[in-house]
Design an enzyme around this catalytic site. Structure first.
Site, short mmCIF file in Angstrom:
data_model
loop_
_atom_site.label_atom_id
_atom_site.label_comp_id
_atom_site.label_asym_id
_atom_site.label_seq_id
_atom_site.Cartn_x
_atom_site.Cartn_y
_atom_site.Cartn_z
N ALA A 71 0.84 -1.42 -0.15
CA ALA A 71 0.38 -0.24 -0.55
C ALA A 71 0.49 1.44 0.03
O ALA A 71 0.56 2.18 -0.41
CB ALA A 71 -1.34 -0.20 1.30
N ILE A 72 2.03 1.69 0.79
CA ILE A 72 3.37 2.05 0.97
C ILE A 72 4.03 3.03 -0.52
O ILE A 72 3.43 4.08 -1.27
CB ILE A 72 4.06 1.86 1.59
CG1 ILE A 72 3.05 2.52 3.78
CG2 ILE A 72 5.16 3.16 1.30
CD1 ILE A 72 4.48 2.03 4.73
N TYR A 129 0.91 4.30 -2.81
CA TYR A 129 0.71 5.92 -2.41
C TYR A 129 1.67 5.94 -3.00
O TYR A 129 1.24 7.64 -3.59
CB TYR A 129 0.35 5.89 -0.94
CG TYR A 129 -1.20 4.68 -0.75
CD1 TYR A 129 -2.22 5.00 -1.54
CD2 TYR A 129 -1.03 4.02 1.01
CE1 TYR A 129 -3.27 3.95 -0.62
CE2 TYR A 129 -2.01 3.38 1.12
CZ TYR A 129 -2.83 3.58 0.68
OH TYR A 129 -4.49 3.06 0.88
#
Length: 83
Positions: free
Chosen positions: A28-29, A32
């Site tokens: 997810a990081i 993003y």
């Protein structure tokens, strides 16, 4: 989906979009970051889940402004120097 949500936010006059994610959620990081989000802060042991503490990463993207990690380091240093 994320790109469309960001576009919708900019079209509704948002200036900043902010989110949080668990530190260990590396996929997810990376996602993003690929969308333009930068890390704004880290909250150690901010949540407790199943008797285990979770570190939370705060991320944000700005509509018309780029804020680099170096900008944040300068602010942190300025604050620390003035304490």
């Amino acid at each position: 989906i994320c790109e469309e949500m960001i576009k919708k936010g900019w079209n509704t006059n948002l200036e900043k979009i902010w989110l949080t994610v668990h530190q260990e959620n590396e996929k997810a990081i990376k996602l993003y970051k690929s969308l333009g989000f930068n890390i704004e802060g880290i909250f150690l042991k901010d949540e407790k889940e199943n008797s285990k503490y979770q570190t939370i990463v705060s991320m944000a993207i700005f509509k018309n402004e780029e804020c680099s990690f170096e900008d944040r380091l300068k602010i942190w240093k300025d604050i620390d120097d003035n304490l």
